[in-house]
Design a protein around this motif. Structure first.
Motif, mmCIF file in Angstrom:
data_model
loop_
_atom_site.group_PDB
_atom_site.id
_atom_site.type_symbol
_atom_site.label_atom_id
_atom_site.label_comp_id
_atom_site.label_asym_id
_atom_site.label_seq_id
_atom_site.Cartn_x
_atom_site.Cartn_y
_atom_site.Cartn_z
ATOM 1 N N GLY A 1 0.790 -1.231 0.000
ATOM 2 C CA GLY A 1 0.000 0.000 0.000
ATOM 3 C C GLY A 1 0.819 1.277 0.000
ATOM 4 N N SER A 2 0.493 2.235 -0.870
ATOM 5 C CA SER A 2 1.356 3.403 -0.961
ATOM 6 C C SER A 2 0.853 4.399 -1.992
ATOM 7 N N ARG A 3 1.763 5.310 -2.393
ATOM 8 C CA ARG A 3 1.465 6.328 -3.386
ATOM 9 C C ARG A 3 2.683 6.512 -4.278
ATOM 10 N N VAL A 4 2.439 6.825 -5.540
ATOM 11 C CA VAL A 4 3.515 7.114 -6.484
ATOM 12 C C VAL A 4 3.188 8.415 -7.193
ATOM 13 N N ASP A 5 4.178 9.318 -7.273
ATOM 14 C CA ASP A 5 4.019 10.599 -7.957
ATOM 15 C C ASP A 5 4.858 10.626 -9.227
ATOM 16 N N ALA A 6 4.312 11.250 -10.260
ATOM 17 C CA ALA A 6 5.079 11.517 -11.476
ATOM 18 C C ALA A 6 5.194 13.030 -11.631
ATOM 19 N N LEU A 7 6.417 13.558 -11.529
ATOM 20 C CA LEU A 7 6.665 14.970 -11.799
ATOM 21 C C LEU A 7 7.021 15.074 -13.269
ATOM 22 N N LEU A 8 6.143 15.688 -14.044
ATOM 23 C CA LEU A 8 6.264 15.678 -15.502
ATOM 24 C C LEU A 8 7.296 16.688 -16.002
ATOM 25 N N PRO A 9 7.803 16.499 -17.215
ATOM 26 C CA PRO A 9 8.755 17.448 -17.798
ATOM 27 C C PRO A 9 8.159 18.853 -17.879
ATOM 28 N N PRO A 10 8.988 19.904 -17.837
ATOM 29 C CA PRO A 10 8.486 21.280 -17.813
ATOM 30 C C PRO A 10 7.697 21.678 -19.053
ATOM 31 N N GLU A 11 7.923 21.000 -20.183
ATOM 32 C CA GLU A 11 7.189 21.372 -21.404
ATOM 33 C C GLU A 11 5.761 20.825 -21.416
ATOM 34 N N ILE A 12 5.427 19.952 -20.481
ATOM 35 C CA ILE A 12 4.070 19.405 -20.403
ATOM 36 C C ILE A 12 3.181 20.385 -19.639
ATOM 37 N N ASP A 13 2.046 20.781 -20.249
ATOM 38 C CA ASP A 13 1.105 21.636 -19.531
ATOM 39 C C ASP A 13 -0.229 20.907 -19.377
ATOM 40 N N HIS A 14 -1.200 21.576 -18.764
ATOM 41 C CA HIS A 14 -2.465 20.911 -18.454
ATOM 42 C C HIS A 14 -3.219 20.468 -19.708
ATOM 43 N N ALA A 15 -2.997 21.162 -20.810
ATOM 44 C CA ALA A 15 -3.656 20.774 -22.057
ATOM 45 C C ALA A 15 -3.143 19.428 -22.570
ATOM 46 N N ASP A 16 -1.949 19.027 -22.138
ATOM 47 C CA ASP A 16 -1.355 17.769 -22.580
ATOM 48 C C ASP A 16 -1.808 16.572 -21.737
ATOM 49 N N LEU A 17 -2.416 16.839 -20.585
ATOM 50 C CA LEU A 17 -2.824 15.750 -19.700
ATOM 51 C C LEU A 17 -3.933 14.918 -20.328
ATOM 52 N N GLN A 18 -3.879 13.623 -20.092
ATOM 53 C CA GLN A 18 -4.880 12.699 -20.632
ATOM 54 C C GLN A 18 -5.620 11.953 -19.524
ATOM 55 N N VAL A 19 -5.442 12.388 -18.286
ATOM 56 C CA VAL A 19 -6.147 11.795 -17.152
ATOM 57 C C VAL A 19 -6.688 12.920 -16.279
ATOM 58 N N GLU A 20 -7.603 12.556 -15.365
ATOM 59 C CA GLU A 20 -8.156 13.524 -14.438
ATOM 60 C C GLU A 20 -8.313 12.902 -13.069
ATOM 61 N N HIS A 21 -8.603 13.727 -12.094
ATOM 62 C CA HIS A 21 -8.753 13.268 -10.713
ATOM 63 C C HIS A 21 -9.798 12.153 -10.631
#
Length: 206
Positions: free
Chosen positions: A161-181
């Motif tokens: 049990g745990s959590r994993v974070d992905a800190l995305l590259p600086p060129e990625i903005d919210h328009a590039d996201l393909q998932v949501e909360h």
């Protein structure tokens, strides 16, 4: 079925107690057998096939938070006890460093889990952070600095049990996201962001 390294450290003790416990109580014996089976299930490590392109989820679980940190986007993934806990590389990358950070063991779904024990796997322009939870007391990286990884390749495991974070590259903005909360994701297969590239072929099972 393949299993993550270290599985027998957890599964063997209850398995060895199954027959001695039967002398005392068949019910107790079944409980030890169930504990061993549950441990094997938790440490399962199925094959995954990455998509042609994009940044993929490093973990199985549910998107618990998406937040902006300076000019970067952090995607947080809560891993429930029934999720596969093998963590994978979001993209083709070279590992620059592995850093362990001491901390507590608060519930992985809470905001306080930012202060939990964690391991940072850093690449040139991104990062995957493996975070311990209440029951997750062992984080095991499979990689070291200098390793070249392909998208979806295994990079570590978190026990229980745990959590994993992905800190995305600086060129990625919210328009590039393909998932949501609240969205369910699969490690190595679900694209969480469009990186602007197109793949010519799949990498195949990792």
């Amino acid at each position: 079925m393949d299993f993550a390294p270290g599985v027998w450290w957890y599964a063997l003790p209850p398995l060895l107690l199954v027959f001695p416990a039967f002398v005392v109580s068949p019910t107790l014996s079944l409980l030890f057998l169930a504990a061993a089976g549950a441990t094997l299930f938790f440490f399962r490590d199925p094959e995954r096939t990455p998509p042609f392109s994009g940044i993929v989820s490093p973990a199985d679980g549910t998107i618990s938070e998406i937040r902006t940190e300076g000019d970067r986007i952090r995607v947080c993934i809560f891993m429930n006890v029934h999720d596969v806990h093998v963590v994978r590389s979001p993209d083709d990358a070279v590992v620059e460093s592995i850093e362990h950070e001491s901390g507590g063991y608060r519930p992985a779904f809470s905001k306080d889990s930012d202060r939990n024990e964690k391991v940072h796997v850093r690449f040139s322009d991104s990062e995957v952070t493996l975070i311990a939870g209440v029951f997750a007391r062992r984080i095991t990286p499979y990689v070291e600095a200098g390793d070249e990884l392909e998208r979806g390749e295994r990079l570590g495991h978190i026990a229980f049990g745990s959590r994993v974070d992905a800190l995305l590259p600086p060129e990625i903005d919210h328009a590039d996201l393909q998932v949501e909360h609240g969205e369910k994701v699969t490690a190595g297969e679900t694209a969480i962001a469009d990186d602007g590239t197109t793949g010519d072929m799949e990498w195949g099972s990792q």
